[in-house]
Scaffold this motif. Structure first.
Motif, PDB file in Angstrom:
ATOM      1  N   UNK A 201       5.641   1.392   8.777  1.00  0.00           N
ATOM      2  CA  UNK A 201       5.647   2.197   7.564  1.00  0.00           C
ATOM      3  C   UNK A 201       7.071   2.382   7.023  1.00  0.00           C
ATOM      4  N   UNK A 202       7.192   2.431   5.732  1.00  0.00           N
ATOM      5  CA  UNK A 202       8.479   2.663   5.079  1.00  0.00           C
ATOM      6  C   UNK A 202       8.400   3.992   4.326  1.00  0.00           C
ATOM      7  N   UNK A 203       9.269   4.925   4.692  1.00  0.00           N
ATOM      8  CA  UNK A 203       9.282   6.248   4.061  1.00  0.00           C
ATOM      9  C   UNK A 203      10.494   6.346   3.139  1.00  0.00           C
ATOM     10  N   UNK A 204      10.236   6.659   1.885  1.00  0.00           N
ATOM     11  CA  UNK A 204      11.317   6.779   0.903  1.00  0.00           C
ATOM     12  C   UNK A 204      11.312   8.191   0.320  1.00  0.00           C
ATOM     13  N   UNK A 205      12.455   8.853   0.413  1.00  0.00           N
ATOM     14  CA  UNK A 205      12.600  10.219  -0.100  1.00  0.00           C
ATOM     15  C   UNK A 205      13.566  10.194  -1.275  1.00  0.00           C
ATOM     16  N   UNK A 206      13.096  10.698  -2.416  1.00  0.00           N
ATOM     17  CA  UNK A 206      13.929  10.729  -3.631  1.00  0.00           C
ATOM     18  C   UNK A 206      14.053  12.179  -4.107  1.00  0.00           C
ATOM     19  N   UNK A 207      15.074  12.897  -3.609  1.00  0.00           N
ATOM     20  CA  UNK A 207      15.196  14.311  -3.974  1.00  0.00           C
ATOM     21  C   UNK A 207      15.934  14.524  -5.299  1.00  0.00           C
TER      22      UNK A 207
ATOM     23  N   UNK B 292       0.858  -1.185   0.000  1.00  0.00           N
ATOM     24  CA  UNK B 292       0.000   0.000   0.000  1.00  0.00           C
ATOM     25  C   UNK B 292       0.894   1.235   0.000  1.00  0.00           C
ATOM     26  N   UNK B 293       0.859   2.000  -1.089  1.00  0.00           N
ATOM     27  CA  UNK B 293       1.774   3.124  -1.255  1.00  0.00           C
ATOM     28  C   UNK B 293       0.996   4.429  -1.388  1.00  0.00           C
TER      29      UNK B 293
ATOM     30  N   UNK C 266      -5.378   4.651   4.343  1.00  0.00           N
ATOM     31  CA  UNK C 266      -5.409   3.598   3.331  1.00  0.00           C
ATOM     32  C   UNK C 266      -5.152   2.232   3.965  1.00  0.00           C
ATOM     33  N   UNK C 267      -4.277   2.204   4.961  1.00  0.00           N
ATOM     34  CA  UNK C 267      -3.997   0.958   5.676  1.00  0.00           C
ATOM     35  C   UNK C 267      -5.255   0.462   6.385  1.00  0.00           C
ATOM     36  N   UNK C 268      -5.935   1.372   7.077  1.00  0.00           N
ATOM     37  CA  UNK C 268      -7.170   1.007   7.781  1.00  0.00           C
ATOM     38  C   UNK C 268      -8.211   0.509   6.791  1.00  0.00           C
TER      39      UNK C 268
ATOM     40  N   UNK D   6       7.372   8.680  -0.795  1.00  0.00           N
ATOM     41  CA  UNK D   6       6.375   7.613  -0.686  1.00  0.00           C
ATOM     42  C   UNK D   6       6.343   7.080   0.746  1.00  0.00           C
ATOM     43  N   UNK D   7       5.135   6.831   1.216  1.00  0.00           N
ATOM     44  CA  UNK D   7       4.939   6.163   2.504  1.00  0.00           C
ATOM     45  C   UNK D   7       4.232   4.845   2.198  1.00  0.00           C
ATOM     46  N   UNK D   8       4.852   3.736   2.553  1.00  0.00           N
ATOM     47  CA  UNK D   8       4.326   2.429   2.148  1.00  0.00           C
ATOM     48  C   UNK D   8       4.185   1.491   3.341  1.00  0.00           C
TER      49      UNK D   8
END
Length: 230
Positions: free
Chosen positions: A139-145, A74-75, A192-194, A112-114
């Motif tokens: 949760x996995x937070x990915x930052x792509x600057x 879930x992203x 979205x998770x809920x 993205x928060x997944x």
């Protein structure tokens, strides 16, 4: 009319049964009749028990299939922008001479928060018709600057180096992390998770099962949000 008809029917049945019972008594076959009735009761209980077991197994398969359907990545995506100025100064001869470098930096970042629900852990208690969620992945937070440099000023005595770029990248990510915490991105991801986990809750309730987390029964989406969402 209906009452008379029922009364006549009952009388006819009695007239048929009385000779039958008398015949059975005279022939000494009453014992066989009792055995036959007992066997009938045992057979009824047996087949009823089998049906209940089959239903429980069917419900369990449905729940497992629903969890499998929910078990996906879930992203939630977001975009952030910021502008910063980087400066650094090198001084020599007791600060009498200095060499400065600076740059205007524009950052555009995709975030993205997944939640990887493929890693969800659960137990199914068929006897008590209970499904227990043991663990939900964090949760996995990915930052792509995307970092762009403008108006770069530097000298041969103080040029931009790899250390400068590392410092800038580190500061950019730290600033973005603060913005993410203040934004609605993480709360949207939790919603979205809920929503995904509610599918399991709806199914279990519809089949008369219970959904619980850490020994606490979850009865609604609100409780799901308060008790299950990390």
């Amino acid at each position: 009319m209906a009452t008379r008809r029922n009364s006549s029917t009952e009388t006819a049945i009695k007239n048929m049964l009385i000779p039958l019972v008398q015949a059975i008594g005279r022939s000494g076959k009453l014992l066989y009749l009792i055995v036959f009735v007992v066997l009938g009761v045992i057979a009824y209980k047996y087949f009823t028990s089998e049906k209940t077991t089959a239903t429980t197994e069917y419900n369990t398969e449905l729940i497992q299939q629903q969890i499998k359907n929910v078990g996906k990545l879930v992203v939630t995506e977001g975009h952030f922008s910021q502008v910063m100025t980087y400066k650094d100064q090198q001084k020599y001869m007791m600060d009498l001479i200095s060499f400065e470098k600076k740059a205007l930096i524009i950052i555009n970042a995709d975030v993205t928060v997944a939640y990887d629900l493929r890693q969800i852990q659960y137990d199914i208690d068929e006897k008590n018709k209970t499904i227990t969620i043991v663990g939900i992945p964090k949760e996995e937070i990915k930052i792509s600057p995307d970092i762009q440099f403008y108006d770069v000023e530097q000298s041969t005595m103080n040029p931009f180096t790899g250390d400068d770029y590392n410092k800038i990248n580190k500061k950019v990510k730290a600033d973005l992390a603060k913005k993410i915490e203040k934004s609605s991105l993480k709360s949207n991801a939790k919603n979205r998770l809920v929503s995904e986990l509610a599918k399991v809750l709806i199914l279990t309730n519809s089949m008369g099962w219970m959904l619980q987390y850490n020994g606490v029964v979850v009865k609604s989406d609100k409780e799901l949000e308060l008790k299950i969402v990390p």
